[in-house]
Design a protein around this motif. Structure first.
Motif, short mmCIF file in Angstrom:
data_model
loop_
_atom_site.label_atom_id
_atom_site.label_comp_id
_atom_site.label_asym_id
_atom_site.label_seq_id
_atom_site.Cartn_x
_atom_site.Cartn_y
_atom_site.Cartn_z
N LEU A 102 0.82 -1.21 0.00
CA LEU A 102 0.00 0.00 0.00
C LEU A 102 0.86 1.26 0.00
N ILE A 103 1.86 1.29 0.85
CA ILE A 103 2.73 2.48 0.92
C ILE A 103 3.48 2.68 -0.39
N GLU A 104 3.91 1.59 -1.02
CA GLU A 104 4.61 1.69 -2.31
C GLU A 104 3.71 2.37 -3.34
N LEU A 105 2.45 1.98 -3.38
CA LEU A 105 1.52 2.57 -4.34
C LEU A 105 1.25 4.05 -4.03
N LEU A 106 1.15 4.38 -2.75
CA LEU A 106 0.91 5.77 -2.36
C LEU A 106 2.11 6.65 -2.68
N LEU A 107 3.30 6.17 -2.40
CA LEU A 107 4.52 6.93 -2.70
C LEU A 107 4.66 7.14 -4.21
N GLU B 225 13.88 -1.29 0.26
CA GLU B 225 14.92 -1.01 -0.73
C GLU B 225 14.79 -1.87 -1.98
N LYS B 226 14.53 -3.18 -1.81
CA LYS B 226 14.41 -4.06 -2.98
C LYS B 226 13.25 -3.63 -3.87
N ARG B 227 12.18 -3.20 -3.25
CA ARG B 227 11.02 -2.72 -4.01
C ARG B 227 11.36 -1.46 -4.79
N ILE B 228 12.12 -0.58 -4.17
CA ILE B 228 12.51 0.67 -4.82
C ILE B 228 13.32 0.39 -6.08
N ARG B 229 14.21 -0.57 -6.00
CA ARG B 229 15.08 -0.87 -7.14
C ARG B 229 14.30 -1.48 -8.30
N PRO C 139 10.39 1.87 -11.14
CA PRO C 139 11.06 3.01 -11.78
C PRO C 139 10.72 4.37 -11.16
N VAL C 140 9.49 4.58 -10.73
CA VAL C 140 9.12 5.87 -10.13
C VAL C 140 9.90 6.08 -8.84
N LEU C 141 9.93 5.05 -8.00
CA LEU C 141 10.66 5.17 -6.73
C LEU C 141 12.16 5.25 -6.96
N ALA C 142 12.66 4.49 -7.93
CA ALA C 142 14.09 4.53 -8.25
C ALA C 142 14.49 5.92 -8.74
N TRP C 143 13.62 6.54 -9.54
CA TRP C 143 13.90 7.90 -10.03
C TRP C 143 14.02 8.87 -8.86
N TYR C 144 13.11 8.78 -7.91
CA TYR C 144 13.12 9.69 -6.75
C TYR C 144 14.36 9.44 -5.89
N ALA C 145 14.68 8.18 -5.66
CA ALA C 145 15.84 7.85 -4.83
C ALA C 145 17.14 8.31 -5.50
N GLU C 146 17.23 8.14 -6.80
CA GLU C 146 18.44 8.57 -7.52
C GLU C 146 18.55 10.09 -7.52
N LYS C 147 17.45 10.76 -7.77
CA LYS C 147 17.43 12.23 -7.83
C LYS C 147 17.83 12.85 -6.49
N ASN C 148 17.47 12.18 -5.40
CA ASN C 148 17.72 12.74 -4.07
C ASN C 148 18.87 12.04 -3.34
N LEU D 235 19.33 8.99 -2.24
CA LEU D 235 18.86 8.30 -1.04
C LEU D 235 19.40 6.88 -0.92
N LEU D 236 19.84 6.29 -2.03
CA LEU D 236 20.39 4.93 -2.00
C LEU D 236 21.62 4.88 -2.89
N SER D 237 22.57 4.05 -2.51
CA SER D 237 23.77 3.90 -3.33
C SER D 237 23.47 2.97 -4.51
N ASP D 238 24.14 3.23 -5.61
CA ASP D 238 24.04 2.38 -6.82
C ASP D 238 22.61 2.21 -7.30
N ILE D 239 21.78 3.22 -7.09
CA ILE D 239 20.40 3.15 -7.58
C ILE D 239 20.37 3.70 -8.99
N SER D 240 19.58 3.09 -9.86
CA SER D 240 19.54 3.51 -11.26
C SER D 240 18.10 3.48 -11.77
N HIS D 241 17.61 4.64 -12.10
CA HIS D 241 16.27 4.73 -12.68
C HIS D 241 16.20 3.98 -14.01
N SER D 242 17.20 4.16 -14.86
CA SER D 242 17.18 3.52 -16.18
C SER D 242 17.22 2.00 -16.06
#
Length: 426
Positions: free
Chosen positions: A10-15, A104-108, A111-120, A122-129
């Motif tokens: 639920l939180i993943e969908l809301l974020l 963290e695994k869900r974020i990776r 793509p939406v969450l990965a984009w936010y984490a990479e932009k800010n 928030l996580l090492s070695d995170i890649s939106h692409s």
């Protein structure tokens, strides 16, 4: 534990909804398939509006009734009685909470969450692409395909007759992938050439280089022609239109030719797509010495339509496959820019196929010995050998395969071939 995972769902969908709404540079292919369904996003066309997370959608898609009660103790979410919607109250705090609670695994993978984490940062070695690359594309989905078919019929209802002559599969519905197939280096190069062509469509059109994207697969049965044709749907992100040959031919004068016209018209209207004609010789038999006028007209109709279709001109990849290339009309041969042979696998290839098929099973087999014993076997034959070996082991309540199990599979192939030869002679 199950309840904890439900909360994270639920939180993943809301974020993701909050991030997506705040950033217009994100598109439908940044949303996971589940998110598209919950948000009700069903098109890539037009200006996108804000997405919402409603309780009714959560119950329908995730099977979670009264989601607001699941989150009533969560300090970073709010339930809007009007509209029965849920949303996150503060994005930065909500995202940090998600990371700290094993998100963290869900974020990776999102793509939406990965984009936010990479932009800010928030996580090492995170890649939106990278996340976007592994996320199933919307255009690969059945939802997207059905919308395209509906639009096509809205534009021209007459095309409905052509739909009865083909089986259409979206890429997500196709089981075969290129990783499942042992391709030759030549086949890989031909596929790479097509990928380059698709990446440079406008350049090729501007220079009137149109004779690309008409492939003829030739070779014995069971060598992977059909499997590769279907795997290309995943490679090129195109639906595949498989011609239903029994439906095409007709006893009525001229109807077979009209059916061929209908098939190609659907392919052009539904492009980009792959048009696959298995047993191509059935429609393109040599006209030399053939007194059957209807068959000659059908071949002429086929040749005319092949001339009017192509990857560069109208985004249609034509794939014909035949076990009997010697039966093809000479003019049909000339219309394919690529003739790709599919041979029976050699020793090294048989070993690779067997290793791939036995992967994931506890096996103490001498694969190299089995590869030597199966000279003349096709890939389909080897698949049948392994399938029979697995069933033999399971009957004995074993998961450990032996060479004797594989020998049982080989005997099945030999008995099948012997029965076929006996019936042909008798």
């Amino acid at each position: 534990m199950a309840r904890d995972e439900e909360i994270l769902d639920l939180i993943e969908l809301l974020l993701a909804a909050e991030i997506f709404n705040q950033n217009q540079n994100l598109d439908i292919n940044d949303l996971t398939p589940i998110a598209r369904e919950v948000y009700g996003v069903q098109s890539m066309e037009g200006e996108r509006g804000p997405v919402v997370v409603s309780e009714s959608a959560l119950q329908k898609v995730l099977g979670i009734p009264d989601a607001h009660l699941r989150l009533e103790k969560h300090p970073l979410t709010v339930y809007e009685e009007f509209g029965h919607r849920l949303r996150i109250t503060t994005l930065p705090a909500g995202f940090n909470w998600f990371i700290k609670h094993n998100g963290e695994k869900r974020i990776r993978k999102n793509p939406v969450l990965a984009w936010y984490a990479e932009k800010n940062n928030l996580l090492s070695d995170i890649s939106h692409s990278a996340s976007r690359d592994i996320n199933p594309r919307f255009e690969d989905s059945r939802v997207s395909l059905d919308r395209r078919i509906s639009k096509m019929l809205a534009d021209d209802e007459k095309l409905r007759a052509g739909l009865d002559l083909i089986i259409i599969s979206a890429p997500e519905e196709v089981e075969q992938t290129l990783d499942d197939i042992i391709c030759t280096s030549d086949q890989v190069q031909r596929i790479l050439k097509l990928k380059v062509a698709l990446e440079n469509l406008e350049f090729l059109r501007a220079h009137q280089v149109f004779d690309i994207g008409k492939l003829l697969f030739i070779g014995p049965p069971g060598t992977g022609k059909t499997s590769l044709a279907f795997a290309l749907t995943r490679v090129f992100h195109m639906p595949i239109l498989e011609v239903r040959l029994p439906m095409v031919t007709s006893q009525y004068l001229g109807e077979t030719s009209k059916n061929i016209d209908r098939i190609f018209e659907v392919a052009r209207s539904l492009s980009p797509c792959i048009l696959f004609i298995d047993e191509f010789d059935f429609l393109a038999k040599s006209r030399i010495g053939d007194d059957h006028g209807a068959m000659k007209r059908a071949v002429n109709a086929l040749l005319k339509n092949i001339d009017r279709i192509g990857l560069i001109r109208n985004n249609v990849l034509l794939v014909g496959a035949t076990n009997h290339p010697q039966l093809l009309d000479e003019a049909a041969w000339r219309r394919f820019d690529e003739v790709i042979p599919f041979d029976l696998p050699d020793l090294a290839t048989r070993q690779l196929i067997l290793e791939r098929l036995l992967q994931g099973f506890s096996s103490g087999c001498d694969v190299s010995a089995v590869a030597r014993e199966t000279d003349g076997y096709s890939g389909a034959d080897l698949k049948m050998v392994v399938r029979e070996a697995i069933l033999t082991a399971l009957i004995d309540s074993r998961t450990q395969l032996t060479n004797e199990d594989l020998t049982t599979g080989q005997n099945l192939i030999k008995n099948r071939d012997a029965s076929r030869n006996k019936n042909c002679q008798g």
